[in-house]
Write a protein that holds these residues in place. Sequence first.
Motif, short mmCIF file in Angstrom:
data_model
loop_
_atom_site.label_atom_id
_atom_site.label_comp_id
_atom_site.label_asym_id
_atom_site.label_seq_id
_atom_site.Cartn_x
_atom_site.Cartn_y
_atom_site.Cartn_z
N LEU A 55 0.83 -1.21 0.00
CA LEU A 55 0.00 0.00 0.00
C LEU A 55 0.86 1.26 0.00
N THR A 56 1.93 1.26 0.79
CA THR A 56 2.81 2.42 0.87
C THR A 56 3.41 2.75 -0.49
N TRP A 57 3.90 1.73 -1.20
CA TRP A 57 4.52 1.98 -2.50
C TRP A 57 3.48 2.34 -3.56
N PHE A 58 2.31 1.70 -3.52
CA PHE A 58 1.24 2.06 -4.47
C PHE A 58 0.87 3.54 -4.29
N CYS A 59 0.81 3.95 -3.02
CA CYS A 59 0.43 5.32 -2.72
C CYS A 59 1.43 6.31 -3.31
N ARG A 60 2.73 6.00 -3.20
CA ARG A 60 3.76 6.91 -3.74
C ARG A 60 3.63 7.03 -5.26
N ALA A 61 3.39 5.90 -5.92
CA ALA A 61 3.25 5.94 -7.37
C ALA A 61 1.95 6.62 -7.78
N ALA A 62 0.89 6.34 -7.04
CA ALA A 62 -0.42 6.93 -7.37
C ALA A 62 -0.39 8.44 -7.24
N GLU A 63 0.31 8.94 -6.22
CA GLU A 63 0.38 10.39 -6.02
C GLU A 63 1.17 11.09 -7.11
N GLN A 64 1.95 10.30 -7.87
CA GLN A 64 2.65 10.86 -9.04
C GLN A 64 1.80 10.79 -10.30
N GLY A 65 0.57 10.31 -10.14
CA GLY A 65 -0.37 10.30 -11.25
C GLY A 65 -0.37 9.06 -12.11
N VAL A 66 0.30 7.98 -11.67
CA VAL A 66 0.32 6.74 -12.45
C VAL A 66 -1.04 6.05 -12.32
N ALA A 67 -1.75 5.95 -13.44
CA ALA A 67 -3.12 5.44 -13.41
C ALA A 67 -3.20 4.01 -12.88
N SER A 68 -2.28 3.14 -13.33
CA SER A 68 -2.33 1.74 -12.90
C SER A 68 -2.09 1.62 -11.40
N ARG B 255 -10.92 -1.24 5.19
CA ARG B 255 -11.72 -1.06 3.98
C ARG B 255 -12.33 0.34 3.99
N ASN B 256 -12.21 1.03 2.89
CA ASN B 256 -12.74 2.39 2.80
C ASN B 256 -13.25 2.60 1.37
N PHE B 257 -14.56 2.44 1.18
CA PHE B 257 -15.13 2.53 -0.15
C PHE B 257 -15.01 3.94 -0.74
N GLN B 258 -15.08 4.96 0.12
CA GLN B 258 -14.98 6.32 -0.40
C GLN B 258 -13.60 6.58 -1.01
N LEU B 259 -12.55 6.15 -0.30
CA LEU B 259 -11.20 6.32 -0.86
C LEU B 259 -11.00 5.45 -2.09
N ALA B 260 -11.54 4.23 -2.04
CA ALA B 260 -11.44 3.35 -3.21
C ALA B 260 -12.08 4.01 -4.42
N LEU B 261 -13.27 4.55 -4.20
CA LEU B 261 -13.99 5.21 -5.29
C LEU B 261 -13.19 6.37 -5.86
N ALA B 262 -12.60 7.16 -4.97
CA ALA B 262 -11.84 8.34 -5.41
C ALA B 262 -10.65 7.95 -6.28
N TRP B 263 -9.90 6.91 -5.86
CA TRP B 263 -8.73 6.50 -6.63
C TRP B 263 -9.13 5.79 -7.93
N PHE B 264 -10.20 5.00 -7.87
CA PHE B 264 -10.68 4.38 -9.10
C PHE B 264 -11.08 5.45 -10.11
N ARG B 265 -11.73 6.48 -9.62
CA ARG B 265 -12.19 7.53 -10.54
C ARG B 265 -11.01 8.27 -11.17
N LYS B 266 -10.00 8.57 -10.37
CA LYS B 266 -8.80 9.24 -10.91
C LYS B 266 -8.18 8.41 -12.04
N ALA B 267 -8.03 7.10 -11.79
CA ALA B 267 -7.43 6.24 -12.80
C ALA B 267 -8.34 6.05 -14.00
N ALA B 268 -9.64 5.90 -13.73
CA ALA B 268 -10.61 5.67 -14.81
C ALA B 268 -10.65 6.85 -15.77
N LEU B 269 -10.57 8.06 -15.22
CA LEU B 269 -10.61 9.25 -16.06
C LEU B 269 -9.34 9.39 -16.90
N GLN B 270 -8.28 8.68 -16.50
CA GLN B 270 -7.06 8.64 -17.31
C GLN B 270 -7.11 7.51 -18.35
#
Length: 455
Positions: free
Chosen positions: A121-134, A151-166
């Motif tokens: 999770l820590t490493w995914f977060c670092r990459a995600a914050e750099q805008g990597v959709a995957s 489990r946090n559906f709101q955060l899941a939804l937010a990150w899915f949406r960021k990636a989906a829009l890319q």
Amino acid sequence: MNNRYSNKDVNVYAWFREASEKGDAYAQFNLALMYKRGRGVNRNDDAAFIWMRLSALQGIAFAQNHLGAMYYNGTGTKPDDTEAIFWFRMAARQGDASAQQNLGLMYRKGRGVPRSDATALTWFCRAAEQGVASAQALLGEAYAQGLGTKRNFQLALAWFRKAALQGDATAQLNLGLMYRRGHGVLQSDTQAVAWYRQAAAQGMAAAQRHLGVAYAEGRGVAVDLERACSWLRRAAEQGDTDAQFNLGVMLSNGYGTRKDDVLAFDWYRRAATAGHMLAQYNLGGMYAQGRGVARDPAEALVWYRRAADQGAANAQFNVGVIYANGRGVPKDDARAVAWYRNAAEQGDASAQNNLGVMYANGHGVPRNDAEAVRWYRKAAEQGHPLAQYNLGGMYAGGRGVERDPVLSYMWISLAAEAGDETACNNRKLIERKLTREEIGSAELMTRRWRDAHRA
């Protein structure tokens, strides 16, 4: 060198080669890519590995990440997860987002390191914050499933949406599933279909399957069985086993397409061979009935058994029937009882009834009327007509229970109402022996049972 390469590629290769031999790290990286991709030179994974390693040793993060992937996949070298982790970490610490994502995946899978969803999770977060959709999609999955975090559906939804829009297809599918299930968002089949469609258009098999099922069931779109078949076929041709199974069902029943048992058999077989439990069960049925293939009781047993071993209760019941009747195998009541019991304990009403029959007749087990009644009752309470009739017979004869003509009449009436012809005839015989009051009491009990089990 082959003349199929453009002059430009050949010239670029020559320039990178010359610079690489002089020690230029970036040229070494690019030369490795040319060998890896076969541009300007014949593809050569061994050469690609050599030049990638030289570049990585000079601290080029891109090269370190690529080198990690080469160790991971065994490209140009033997697979080595420990080396892969080392190079991914080197690049990740320099801020390379792809390496950060790859390092996270190594921790999630436990390859080269102890499995740790929290570290992943820590490493995914670092990459995600750099805008990597995957990476954003992977982070969304972690929050949706509670991997390494609550489990946090709101955060899941937010990150899915960021990636989906890319344009990330995995995130688009997952966003659709969030809408389908109402996780972190107001449930909407229409929105689910809209996201499925975007991922499906990119060729994602799972999204194509979900879109096909949506058309088949009319969820978020009007029912359109032809379109359902079309999307299921696209997913099935990519090897999606659920789609292969569903396509088999469509073909077997002629839903949205011409009924074709031969094609249905083929799709069931593909999914069944890959381990799909329901496909294995249906394939067993095709062999048992001779649909789409020559009738073959022995092959039917093979596929029923594979599904049964995975815990499919209906397959376990059918294996029991095969042994009880000696279809394609020597008759074996003890094995039949064992398989009936497996299915019965999962709540399969037909297996419960048949297990009751085995106890009532002492086939494969010592005769035990009380056990017969117990299993008949379980099936009868689920509305199984034959079990209701059998339970009624036990009450009529006082076998395993105290004799009770009224209860006998009630259970046989329920079986008769379900269309059991033998129960219809026997109910008339029992009725002649009962008083008007007893008949009234039995009819009242029958109505109450129906009302209690209406759902």
